[in-house]
Scaffold this active site. Structure first.
Site, short mmCIF file in Angstrom:
data_model
loop_
_atom_site.label_atom_id
_atom_site.label_comp_id
_atom_site.label_asym_id
_atom_site.label_seq_id
_atom_site.Cartn_x
_atom_site.Cartn_y
_atom_site.Cartn_z
N HIS A 267 0.88 -1.19 0.00
CA HIS A 267 0.00 0.00 0.00
C HIS A 267 0.92 1.23 0.00
O HIS A 267 1.73 1.39 -0.91
CB HIS A 267 -0.91 -0.11 1.23
N HIS A 306 -2.42 -2.50 -9.63
CA HIS A 306 -3.39 -1.89 -8.72
C HIS A 306 -4.65 -2.74 -8.70
O HIS A 306 -5.03 -3.31 -9.72
CB HIS A 306 -3.75 -0.47 -9.19
N ASP A 362 2.70 5.30 -6.83
CA ASP A 362 3.95 5.19 -6.08
C ASP A 362 5.18 5.05 -6.96
O ASP A 362 6.31 5.08 -6.46
CB ASP A 362 3.89 4.00 -5.11
N1 CMC Z 1 4.76 -7.09 -10.13
C1 CMC Z 1 4.67 -8.32 -10.68
N2 CMC Z 1 3.53 -9.02 -10.75
C2 CMC Z 1 2.44 -8.46 -10.23
C3 CMC Z 1 2.45 -7.18 -9.64
C4 CMC Z 1 3.67 -6.49 -9.61
N3 CMC Z 1 3.76 -5.28 -9.06
N4 CMC Z 1 1.22 -6.87 -9.21
C5 CMC Z 1 0.44 -7.91 -9.51
N5 CMC Z 1 1.18 -8.88 -10.14
C6 CMC Z 1 0.69 -10.14 -10.70
C7 CMC Z 1 0.44 -11.17 -9.61
O1 CMC Z 1 1.57 -11.95 -9.36
C8 CMC Z 1 -0.71 -11.94 -10.22
O2 CMC Z 1 -0.18 -12.80 -11.18
P1 CMC Z 1 -0.81 -14.30 -11.37
O3 CMC Z 1 -2.21 -14.07 -11.84
O4 CMC Z 1 0.08 -14.97 -12.34
O5 CMC Z 1 -0.76 -14.93 -10.00
C9 CMC Z 1 -1.52 -10.89 -10.96
O6 CMC Z 1 -0.57 -9.87 -11.31
C10 CMC Z 1 -2.65 -10.26 -10.13
O7 CMC Z 1 -2.08 -9.81 -8.91
P2 CMC Z 1 -2.87 -9.72 -7.54
O8 CMC Z 1 -1.88 -9.81 -6.43
O9 CMC Z 1 -4.00 -10.70 -7.56
O10 CMC Z 1 -3.48 -8.27 -7.63
P3 CMC Z 1 -4.12 -7.45 -6.45
O11 CMC Z 1 -5.19 -6.63 -7.02
O12 CMC Z 1 -4.48 -8.36 -5.32
O13 CMC Z 1 -2.90 -6.56 -5.92
C11 CMC Z 1 -1.40 -4.79 -5.66
C12 CMC Z 1 -2.78 -5.22 -6.17
C13 CMC Z 1 -1.26 -3.28 -5.75
C14 CMC Z 1 -1.24 -5.22 -4.19
C15 CMC Z 1 -0.30 -5.48 -6.53
O14 CMC Z 1 -0.43 -5.08 -7.88
C16 CMC Z 1 1.12 -5.19 -6.01
O15 CMC Z 1 1.59 -5.92 -5.13
N6 CMC Z 1 1.81 -4.15 -6.56
C17 CMC Z 1 3.12 -3.77 -6.05
C18 CMC Z 1 2.98 -2.93 -4.79
C19 CMC Z 1 2.49 -1.53 -5.10
O16 CMC Z 1 2.98 -0.86 -6.00
N7 CMC Z 1 1.52 -1.08 -4.30
C20 CMC Z 1 0.96 0.29 -4.42
C21 CMC Z 1 -0.43 0.27 -4.91
S1 CMC Z 1 -1.05 1.88 -5.40
C22 CMC Z 1 -0.99 2.90 -4.00
C23 CMC Z 1 -1.57 2.34 -2.76
O17 CMC Z 1 -2.55 1.60 -2.73
O18 CMC Z 1 -1.05 2.69 -1.70
#
Ligand code: CMC
Length: 427
Positions: A267, A306, A362
Protein backbone atom coordinates in the site's frame (compact mmCIF):
# COMPACT_ATOMS: atom_id res chain seq x y z
CA UNK A 1 -37.01 -5.00 -17.53
CA UNK A 2 -37.10 -5.65 -13.80
CA UNK A 3 -34.15 -4.66 -11.64
CA UNK A 4 -34.02 -8.03 -9.95
CA UNK A 5 -31.95 -11.17 -9.97
CA UNK A 6 -33.61 -14.56 -10.03
CA UNK A 7 -31.70 -17.28 -8.25
CA UNK A 8 -32.43 -20.98 -8.45
CA UNK A 9 -31.09 -23.05 -5.59
CA UNK A 10 -30.37 -26.40 -7.20
CA UNK A 11 -30.17 -28.03 -3.76
CA UNK A 12 -33.88 -27.41 -3.21
CA UNK A 13 -35.21 -26.35 -6.63
CA UNK A 14 -36.55 -23.14 -5.06
CA UNK A 15 -36.45 -19.78 -6.88
CA UNK A 16 -35.67 -16.45 -5.23
CA UNK A 17 -35.91 -12.95 -6.59
CA UNK A 18 -33.58 -10.36 -5.08
CA UNK A 19 -33.53 -6.64 -5.92
CA UNK A 20 -30.63 -5.07 -7.81
CA UNK A 21 -29.77 -1.45 -6.96
CA UNK A 22 -26.65 0.35 -8.22
CA UNK A 23 -25.57 -2.85 -9.99
CA UNK A 24 -25.42 -4.50 -6.60
CA UNK A 25 -27.35 -7.12 -4.71
CA UNK A 26 -27.45 -7.05 -0.93
CA UNK A 27 -25.59 -9.96 0.59
CA UNK A 28 -28.24 -10.11 3.35
CA UNK A 29 -30.86 -10.90 0.68
CA UNK A 30 -29.11 -14.24 0.20
CA UNK A 31 -29.68 -15.23 3.81
CA UNK A 32 -33.24 -16.34 2.98
CA UNK A 33 -31.76 -19.07 0.75
CA UNK A 34 -31.86 -22.13 2.98
CA UNK A 35 -31.91 -25.89 2.62
CA UNK A 36 -34.12 -26.26 5.71
CA UNK A 37 -35.57 -23.82 8.28
CA UNK A 38 -32.66 -24.40 10.70
CA UNK A 39 -30.08 -23.63 8.05
CA UNK A 40 -28.19 -20.34 8.71
CA UNK A 41 -28.73 -19.23 5.10
CA UNK A 42 -26.42 -18.50 2.20
CA UNK A 43 -23.43 -16.15 2.60
CA UNK A 44 -20.93 -14.81 0.12
CA UNK A 45 -17.23 -15.65 0.47
CA UNK A 46 -15.04 -12.75 -0.63
CA UNK A 47 -11.60 -12.69 0.98
CA UNK A 48 -9.80 -9.38 0.40
CA UNK A 49 -13.14 -7.89 -0.76
CA UNK A 50 -12.46 -8.40 -4.45
CA UNK A 51 -16.12 -7.90 -5.34
CA UNK A 52 -17.87 -6.53 -2.27
CA UNK A 53 -19.00 -2.95 -1.75
CA UNK A 54 -18.61 -2.23 1.97
CA UNK A 55 -20.40 1.13 1.92
CA UNK A 56 -22.23 3.71 -0.14
CA UNK A 57 -20.05 6.77 -0.57
CA UNK A 58 -20.34 10.15 -2.28
CA UNK A 59 -16.69 11.12 -1.90
CA UNK A 60 -14.45 9.55 -4.55
CA UNK A 61 -15.23 7.94 -7.89
CA UNK A 62 -12.81 5.61 -9.69
CA UNK A 63 -13.27 3.92 -13.04
CA UNK A 64 -10.35 1.51 -13.05
CA UNK A 65 -10.76 0.42 -16.66
CA UNK A 66 -10.75 3.96 -18.01
CA UNK A 67 -8.22 5.38 -15.54
CA UNK A 68 -10.65 7.95 -14.08
CA UNK A 69 -10.36 9.43 -10.59
CA UNK A 70 -12.66 12.16 -9.29
CA UNK A 71 -13.10 13.75 -5.87
CA UNK A 72 -16.73 14.82 -5.34
CA UNK A 73 -17.11 14.78 -9.13
CA UNK A 74 -14.04 16.89 -9.94
CA UNK A 75 -11.43 15.18 -12.16
CA UNK A 76 -8.11 14.69 -10.36
CA UNK A 77 -6.26 16.33 -13.27
CA UNK A 78 -8.23 19.58 -12.81
CA UNK A 79 -7.73 19.62 -9.06
CA UNK A 80 -4.00 18.96 -9.48
CA UNK A 81 -3.75 21.80 -11.97
CA UNK A 82 -5.88 24.45 -10.28
CA UNK A 83 -6.63 23.64 -6.63
CA UNK A 84 -4.54 23.71 -3.49
CA UNK A 85 -4.41 20.82 -1.06
CA UNK A 86 -6.31 22.83 1.54
CA UNK A 87 -9.13 23.49 -0.93
CA UNK A 88 -9.12 19.80 -1.82
CA UNK A 89 -9.32 18.78 1.83
CA UNK A 90 -12.30 21.13 2.29
CA UNK A 91 -13.91 19.64 -0.81
CA UNK A 92 -13.48 16.08 0.46
CA UNK A 93 -14.86 16.95 3.88
CA UNK A 94 -17.73 19.25 2.87
CA UNK A 95 -18.62 18.04 -0.60
CA UNK A 96 -18.20 21.41 -2.33
CA UNK A 97 -15.26 23.65 -3.18
CA UNK A 98 -15.03 26.53 -0.69
CA UNK A 99 -15.74 30.14 -1.65
CA UNK A 100 -13.32 32.88 -0.53
CA UNK A 101 -14.81 33.31 2.93
CA UNK A 102 -15.16 29.57 3.54
CA UNK A 103 -11.57 28.96 2.48
CA UNK A 104 -10.27 31.77 4.68
CA UNK A 105 -12.22 30.40 7.66
CA UNK A 106 -10.96 26.86 7.00
CA UNK A 107 -7.35 28.06 6.78
CA UNK A 108 -7.76 29.98 10.04
CA UNK A 109 -9.22 26.90 11.66
CA UNK A 110 -6.31 24.79 10.44
CA UNK A 111 -3.67 27.23 11.60
CA UNK A 112 -5.33 27.31 15.03
CA UNK A 113 -4.70 23.57 15.36
CA UNK A 114 -1.26 23.18 13.83
CA UNK A 115 0.72 23.21 17.10
CA UNK A 116 1.39 19.99 18.96
CA UNK A 117 1.16 19.65 22.73
CA UNK A 118 4.67 19.96 24.20
CA UNK A 119 4.38 16.46 25.66
CA UNK A 120 4.36 15.10 22.12
CA UNK A 121 8.01 16.09 21.91
CA UNK A 122 8.77 14.01 24.98
CA UNK A 123 6.74 11.15 23.53
CA UNK A 124 8.77 11.26 20.32
CA UNK A 125 12.00 11.52 22.30
CA UNK A 126 11.26 8.00 23.55
CA UNK A 127 11.85 6.48 20.13
CA UNK A 128 15.27 5.10 19.23
CA UNK A 129 17.45 7.29 17.01
CA UNK A 130 16.87 4.94 14.03
CA UNK A 131 13.11 4.53 14.48
CA UNK A 132 11.23 4.44 11.18
CA UNK A 133 9.34 7.74 10.78
CA UNK A 134 6.17 5.92 9.78
CA UNK A 135 6.24 4.03 13.09
CA UNK A 136 6.67 7.32 14.92
CA UNK A 137 3.89 8.89 12.85
CA UNK A 138 1.26 6.24 13.44
CA UNK A 139 2.09 5.91 17.15
CA UNK A 140 1.91 9.67 17.65
CA UNK A 141 -1.44 9.90 15.87
CA UNK A 142 -2.71 7.19 18.23
CA UNK A 143 -1.24 9.02 21.22
CA UNK A 144 -3.29 12.12 20.34
CA UNK A 145 -6.30 10.11 21.46
CA UNK A 146 -5.10 10.65 25.04
CA UNK A 147 -4.94 14.44 24.62
CA UNK A 148 -8.45 15.10 23.34
CA UNK A 149 -10.98 13.39 25.55
CA UNK A 150 -13.79 15.21 23.70
CA UNK A 151 -12.97 13.18 20.62
CA UNK A 152 -14.75 10.22 22.20
CA UNK A 153 -18.04 12.05 21.58
CA UNK A 154 -18.25 10.63 18.09
CA UNK A 155 -22.00 11.19 17.79
CA UNK A 156 -21.50 14.94 18.05
CA UNK A 157 -21.03 16.41 14.58
CA UNK A 158 -19.30 19.58 15.86
CA UNK A 159 -16.82 17.53 17.84
CA UNK A 160 -16.17 15.32 14.82
CA UNK A 161 -15.46 18.39 12.72
CA UNK A 162 -13.01 19.71 15.32
CA UNK A 163 -11.11 16.41 15.37
CA UNK A 164 -11.02 16.22 11.57
CA UNK A 165 -9.60 19.74 11.30
CA UNK A 166 -7.15 18.97 14.10
CA UNK A 167 -5.89 15.89 12.32
CA UNK A 168 -5.44 17.61 8.95
CA UNK A 169 -3.68 20.51 10.72
CA UNK A 170 -1.42 18.43 12.94
CA UNK A 171 -0.19 15.66 10.66
CA UNK A 172 2.48 17.83 8.96
CA UNK A 173 3.82 18.80 12.40
CA UNK A 174 3.88 15.15 13.51
CA UNK A 175 5.58 14.15 10.27
CA UNK A 176 8.14 16.93 10.63
CA UNK A 177 8.87 16.00 14.25
CA UNK A 178 9.27 12.34 13.21
CA UNK A 179 11.72 13.42 10.53
CA UNK A 180 13.69 15.80 12.75
CA UNK A 181 13.93 13.09 15.41
CA UNK A 182 15.17 10.67 12.74
CA UNK A 183 17.93 13.06 11.65
CA UNK A 184 18.65 14.40 15.15
CA UNK A 185 17.70 18.02 14.52
CA UNK A 186 15.69 20.31 16.84
CA UNK A 187 11.96 20.58 16.24
CA UNK A 188 10.68 23.67 14.42
CA UNK A 189 7.49 25.47 15.37
CA UNK A 190 4.98 26.31 12.66
CA UNK A 191 5.04 29.61 10.77
CA UNK A 192 1.50 30.81 10.15
CA UNK A 193 2.66 33.21 7.42
CA UNK A 194 3.35 30.24 5.17
CA UNK A 195 0.91 28.00 3.29
CA UNK A 196 -0.04 24.56 4.65
CA UNK A 197 2.65 22.89 2.53
CA UNK A 198 5.13 25.79 2.75
CA UNK A 199 5.01 25.58 6.51
CA UNK A 200 5.51 21.83 6.40
CA UNK A 201 8.71 22.40 4.42
CA UNK A 202 9.67 24.99 7.01
CA UNK A 203 9.12 22.54 9.86
CA UNK A 204 11.16 19.93 8.02
CA UNK A 205 14.06 21.82 6.59
CA UNK A 206 14.54 25.12 8.49
CA UNK A 207 18.07 25.53 9.80
CA UNK A 208 19.46 28.69 11.40
CA UNK A 209 17.94 31.22 8.98
CA UNK A 210 15.51 33.58 10.80
CA UNK A 211 12.72 33.04 8.27
CA UNK A 212 12.42 29.97 6.05
CA UNK A 213 11.29 30.64 2.47
CA UNK A 214 10.22 27.51 0.61
CA UNK A 215 11.08 27.20 -3.05
CA UNK A 216 7.71 27.91 -4.76
CA UNK A 217 8.14 25.15 -7.37
CA UNK A 218 8.89 22.52 -4.73
CA UNK A 219 6.13 23.83 -2.47
CA UNK A 220 3.61 23.55 -5.31
CA UNK A 221 4.90 20.11 -6.32
CA UNK A 222 4.44 18.76 -2.80
CA UNK A 223 1.00 20.36 -2.59
CA UNK A 224 0.06 18.59 -5.85
CA UNK A 225 1.35 15.30 -4.44
CA UNK A 226 -0.83 15.81 -1.36
CA UNK A 227 -3.83 16.42 -3.65
CA UNK A 228 -3.10 13.26 -5.63
CA UNK A 229 -2.88 11.17 -2.46
CA UNK A 230 -5.83 12.77 -0.66
CA UNK A 231 -8.40 10.03 -1.19
CA UNK A 232 -8.83 6.80 -3.08
CA UNK A 233 -12.18 5.37 -1.96
CA UNK A 234 -12.22 2.06 -0.06
CA UNK A 235 -8.53 1.12 -0.14
CA UNK A 236 -6.87 -0.91 2.62
CA UNK A 237 -6.15 2.00 4.98
CA UNK A 238 -9.50 3.73 4.43
CA UNK A 239 -11.27 0.45 5.08
CA UNK A 240 -9.25 0.22 8.32
CA UNK A 241 -10.34 3.79 9.22
CA UNK A 242 -13.98 2.91 8.61
CA UNK A 243 -13.69 -0.50 10.25
CA UNK A 244 -12.19 0.88 13.45
CA UNK A 245 -14.43 3.97 13.34
CA UNK A 246 -17.48 1.72 13.13
CA UNK A 247 -16.83 0.60 16.71
CA UNK A 248 -17.20 4.29 17.77
CA UNK A 249 -13.49 4.44 18.60
CA UNK A 250 -12.21 8.03 18.49
CA UNK A 251 -10.68 9.20 15.19
CA UNK A 252 -7.11 9.27 16.52
CA UNK A 253 -7.32 5.58 17.39
CA UNK A 254 -8.99 4.86 14.05
CA UNK A 255 -6.43 6.86 12.10
CA UNK A 256 -3.52 5.17 13.86
CA UNK A 257 -4.94 1.93 12.47
CA UNK A 258 -5.37 3.46 9.03
CA UNK A 259 -1.78 4.72 9.05
CA UNK A 260 -0.60 1.26 10.12
CA UNK A 261 -2.39 -0.22 7.12
CA UNK A 262 -0.82 2.42 4.88
CA UNK A 263 2.67 1.57 6.08
CA UNK A 264 2.69 -1.81 4.33
CA UNK A 265 4.75 -2.14 1.13
CA UNK A 266 1.74 -3.30 -0.87
CA UNK A 267 0.00 0.00 0.00
CA UNK A 268 1.59 3.35 0.96
CA UNK A 269 4.92 1.77 1.79
CA UNK A 270 5.32 1.00 -1.93
CA UNK A 271 6.86 4.41 -2.70
CA UNK A 272 9.73 3.65 -0.33
CA UNK A 273 10.02 0.13 -1.75
CA UNK A 274 10.21 1.54 -5.32
CA UNK A 275 13.14 3.75 -4.41
CA UNK A 276 14.97 0.86 -2.77
CA UNK A 277 14.21 -1.32 -5.82
CA UNK A 278 15.56 1.30 -8.26
CA UNK A 279 18.66 1.77 -6.12
CA UNK A 280 19.18 -1.98 -5.98
CA UNK A 281 18.85 -2.31 -9.79
CA UNK A 282 21.56 0.32 -9.96
CA UNK A 283 22.07 0.78 -13.70
CA UNK A 284 20.18 0.63 -16.99
CA UNK A 285 21.85 -2.57 -18.17
CA UNK A 286 20.51 -4.42 -15.11
CA UNK A 287 16.86 -3.60 -15.92
CA UNK A 288 16.11 -6.56 -18.29
CA UNK A 289 17.51 -9.07 -15.78
CA UNK A 290 15.44 -7.51 -13.01
CA UNK A 291 12.25 -7.70 -15.09
CA UNK A 292 12.99 -11.36 -15.83
CA UNK A 293 13.46 -12.10 -12.12
CA UNK A 294 10.06 -10.52 -11.37
CA UNK A 295 8.46 -12.61 -14.12
CA UNK A 296 10.04 -15.70 -12.59
CA UNK A 297 8.27 -14.93 -9.33
CA UNK A 298 11.22 -13.43 -7.50
CA UNK A 299 9.49 -10.42 -5.93
CA UNK A 300 7.23 -7.82 -7.50
CA UNK A 301 7.81 -4.78 -9.63
CA UNK A 302 7.02 -2.26 -6.91
CA UNK A 303 4.96 0.73 -8.00
CA UNK A 304 3.21 -1.39 -10.63
CA UNK A 305 -0.27 -2.87 -10.56
CA UNK A 306 -3.39 -1.89 -8.72
CA UNK A 307 -6.48 -3.62 -7.41
CA UNK A 308 -8.78 -1.13 -9.12
CA UNK A 309 -6.83 0.43 -12.00
CA UNK A 310 -6.46 -1.87 -14.95
CA UNK A 311 -5.07 0.94 -17.06
CA UNK A 312 -2.61 3.78 -16.40
CA UNK A 313 -3.14 5.26 -12.93
CA UNK A 314 -4.17 8.89 -13.69
CA UNK A 315 -2.18 10.05 -10.66
CA UNK A 316 1.01 8.59 -12.16
CA UNK A 317 0.47 10.71 -15.30
CA UNK A 318 0.28 13.91 -13.23
CA UNK A 319 3.26 12.85 -11.12
CA UNK A 320 5.42 12.35 -14.22
CA UNK A 321 4.72 15.95 -15.25
CA UNK A 322 5.37 17.22 -11.73
CA UNK A 323 8.67 15.32 -11.67
CA UNK A 324 9.92 17.29 -14.67
CA UNK A 325 9.11 20.60 -12.93
CA UNK A 326 10.88 19.47 -9.76
CA UNK A 327 13.96 18.20 -11.58
CA UNK A 328 14.37 21.60 -13.24
CA UNK A 329 14.98 22.97 -9.75
CA UNK A 330 16.76 20.09 -8.07
CA UNK A 331 18.53 18.51 -11.02
CA UNK A 332 17.50 15.22 -12.55
CA UNK A 333 17.27 12.22 -10.23
CA UNK A 334 19.65 9.68 -11.81
CA UNK A 335 17.23 6.88 -10.88
CA UNK A 336 14.67 8.37 -13.29
CA UNK A 337 16.35 6.70 -16.27
CA UNK A 338 16.08 3.31 -14.61
CA UNK A 339 12.40 3.97 -13.83
CA UNK A 340 11.65 5.04 -17.41
CA UNK A 341 13.40 1.98 -18.80
CA UNK A 342 11.55 -0.32 -16.40
CA UNK A 343 8.27 1.24 -17.46
CA UNK A 344 9.15 0.97 -21.17
CA UNK A 345 10.06 -2.70 -20.93
CA UNK A 346 7.16 -3.61 -18.66
CA UNK A 347 4.57 -1.91 -20.86
CA UNK A 348 5.73 -3.99 -23.85
CA UNK A 349 6.10 -7.26 -21.99
CA UNK A 350 3.28 -9.78 -22.23
CA UNK A 351 3.56 -10.69 -18.52
CA UNK A 352 2.63 -7.14 -17.49
CA UNK A 353 0.34 -6.39 -20.46
CA UNK A 354 -1.77 -9.53 -20.01
CA UNK A 355 -2.16 -8.84 -16.28
CA UNK A 356 -2.94 -5.16 -16.95
CA UNK A 357 -0.09 -3.99 -14.72
CA UNK A 358 0.67 -0.29 -15.17
CA UNK A 359 2.64 2.22 -13.09
CA UNK A 360 0.68 3.38 -10.07
CA UNK A 361 0.92 6.53 -7.93
CA UNK A 362 3.95 5.19 -6.08
CA UNK A 363 6.15 4.52 -9.11
CA UNK A 364 7.39 8.07 -9.69
CA UNK A 365 6.50 9.87 -6.45
CA UNK A 366 9.60 8.61 -4.61
CA UNK A 367 11.88 10.06 -7.28
CA UNK A 368 10.39 13.49 -6.62
CA UNK A 369 10.58 13.11 -2.85
CA UNK A 370 14.19 12.00 -3.04
CA UNK A 371 15.12 14.90 -5.33
CA UNK A 372 13.50 17.23 -2.78
CA UNK A 373 15.80 15.90 -0.08
CA UNK A 374 13.59 13.35 1.66
CA UNK A 375 14.94 10.13 3.05
CA UNK A 376 13.02 7.12 1.57
CA UNK A 377 11.78 6.24 5.06
CA UNK A 378 9.77 9.49 4.99
CA UNK A 379 7.90 8.65 1.78
CA UNK A 380 4.99 6.74 3.38
CA UNK A 381 4.62 9.55 5.91
CA UNK A 382 4.22 12.05 3.07
CA UNK A 383 1.54 9.81 1.60
CA UNK A 384 -0.18 9.76 5.01
CA UNK A 385 -0.32 13.57 5.22
CA UNK A 386 -2.30 13.82 1.99
CA UNK A 387 -4.45 10.80 2.79
CA UNK A 388 -5.47 12.20 6.18
CA UNK A 389 -8.00 14.43 4.38
CA UNK A 390 -9.58 11.36 2.80
CA UNK A 391 -9.51 9.30 5.99
CA UNK A 392 -11.33 11.94 8.01
CA UNK A 393 -13.82 12.64 5.20
CA UNK A 394 -14.61 8.92 4.98
CA UNK A 395 -14.84 8.67 8.75
CA UNK A 396 -17.24 11.63 8.83
CA UNK A 397 -19.37 10.05 6.10
CA UNK A 398 -19.49 6.82 8.08
CA UNK A 399 -20.39 8.48 11.38
CA UNK A 400 -23.05 10.73 9.88
CA UNK A 401 -24.87 7.71 8.41
CA UNK A 402 -27.71 6.91 10.84
CA UNK A 403 -27.93 3.34 9.50
CA UNK A 404 -24.30 2.50 10.25
CA UNK A 405 -23.41 -0.66 12.12
CA UNK A 406 -20.19 -2.02 13.53
CA UNK A 407 -18.11 -3.70 10.80
CA UNK A 408 -18.13 -7.37 11.48
CA UNK A 409 -17.47 -9.77 8.59
CA UNK A 410 -18.48 -13.41 8.70
CA UNK A 411 -16.16 -16.36 8.15
CA UNK A 412 -16.28 -19.82 6.68
CA UNK A 413 -15.17 -22.05 9.54
CA UNK A 414 -12.75 -24.76 8.33
CA UNK A 415 -11.38 -25.92 11.69
CA UNK A 416 -11.98 -29.02 13.76
CA UNK A 417 -15.47 -30.19 14.66
CA UNK A 418 -16.32 -30.30 18.40
CA UNK A 419 -13.95 -32.54 20.34
CA UNK A 420 -13.24 -33.22 24.00
CA UNK A 421 -10.36 -31.72 25.96
CA UNK A 422 -7.42 -34.09 26.34
CA UNK A 423 -5.49 -33.79 29.63
CA UNK A 424 -1.80 -32.85 29.26
CA UNK A 425 -0.67 -36.24 30.54
CA UNK A 426 -2.63 -38.01 27.79
CA UNK A 427 -1.30 -35.95 24.85
N1 CMC B 1 4.76 -7.09 -10.13
C1 CMC B 1 4.67 -8.32 -10.68
N2 CMC B 1 3.53 -9.02 -10.75
C2 CMC B 1 2.44 -8.46 -10.23
C3 CMC B 1 2.45 -7.18 -9.64
C4 CMC B 1 3.67 -6.49 -9.61
N3 CMC B 1 3.76 -5.28 -9.06
N4 CMC B 1 1.22 -6.87 -9.21
C5 CMC B 1 0.44 -7.91 -9.51
N5 CMC B 1 1.18 -8.88 -10.14
C6 CMC B 1 0.69 -10.14 -10.70
C7 CMC B 1 0.44 -11.17 -9.61
O1 CMC B 1 1.57 -11.95 -9.36
C8 CMC B 1 -0.71 -11.94 -10.22
O2 CMC B 1 -0.18 -12.80 -11.18
P1 CMC B 1 -0.81 -14.30 -11.37
O3 CMC B 1 -2.21 -14.07 -11.84
O4 CMC B 1 0.08 -14.97 -12.34
O5 CMC B 1 -0.76 -14.93 -10.00
C9 CMC B 1 -1.52 -10.89 -10.96
O6 CMC B 1 -0.57 -9.87 -11.31
C10 CMC B 1 -2.65 -10.26 -10.13
O7 CMC B 1 -2.08 -9.81 -8.91
P2 CMC B 1 -2.87 -9.72 -7.54
O8 CMC B 1 -1.88 -9.81 -6.43
O9 CMC B 1 -4.00 -10.70 -7.56
O10 CMC B 1 -3.48 -8.27 -7.63
P3 CMC B 1 -4.12 -7.45 -6.45
O11 CMC B 1 -5.19 -6.63 -7.02
O12 CMC B 1 -4.48 -8.36 -5.32
O13 CMC B 1 -2.90 -6.56 -5.92
C11 CMC B 1 -1.40 -4.79 -5.66
C12 CMC B 1 -2.78 -5.22 -6.17
C13 CMC B 1 -1.26 -3.28 -5.75
C14 CMC B 1 -1.24 -5.22 -4.19
C15 CMC B 1 -0.30 -5.48 -6.53
O14 CMC B 1 -0.43 -5.08 -7.88
C16 CMC B 1 1.12 -5.19 -6.01
O15 CMC B 1 1.59 -5.92 -5.13
N6 CMC B 1 1.81 -4.15 -6.56
C17 CMC B 1 3.12 -3.77 -6.05
C18 CMC B 1 2.98 -2.93 -4.79
C19 CMC B 1 2.49 -1.53 -5.10
O16 CMC B 1 2.98 -0.86 -6.00
N7 CMC B 1 1.52 -1.08 -4.30
C20 CMC B 1 0.96 0.29 -4.42
C21 CMC B 1 -0.43 0.27 -4.91
S1 CMC B 1 -1.05 1.88 -5.40
C22 CMC B 1 -0.99 2.90 -4.00
C23 CMC B 1 -1.57 2.34 -2.76
O17 CMC B 1 -2.55 1.60 -2.73
O18 CMC B 1 -1.05 2.69 -1.70
Amino acid sequence: MADTLTITDNRTGKHYEVPIADDTIRAMDLRQIKVNPNDFGLMTYDPAFLNTASCRSAITYIDGAKGILRYRGYPIEQLAEHATFVETAYLLLDGELPNDAELAAFKKDLSGHVMLHENIKKFIEGFRYDAHPMGIFLSTVGALSTFYAGAKDVDNQQSRRRQSVRLIAKVPSIAAYAYRHHVGKPYIYPDSELSYTGNFLNQLFKRTEPIYRPNPVLERALDVLFILHADHEQNCSTSAMRGIGSSNADPYAAMAGAAAALSGPLHGGANEAVLRMLTQIGSLDQVPAFVESVKNGDGRLMGFGHRVYKSYDPRATVIKETANQVFEVTGRNPLLDIALELERIALEDDYFVSRKLYPNVDFYSGLIYQAMGFDPAMFPVLFAIGRTAGWVAQWEELLSDPTRKIARPRQVYIGEAARDYVPLSAR
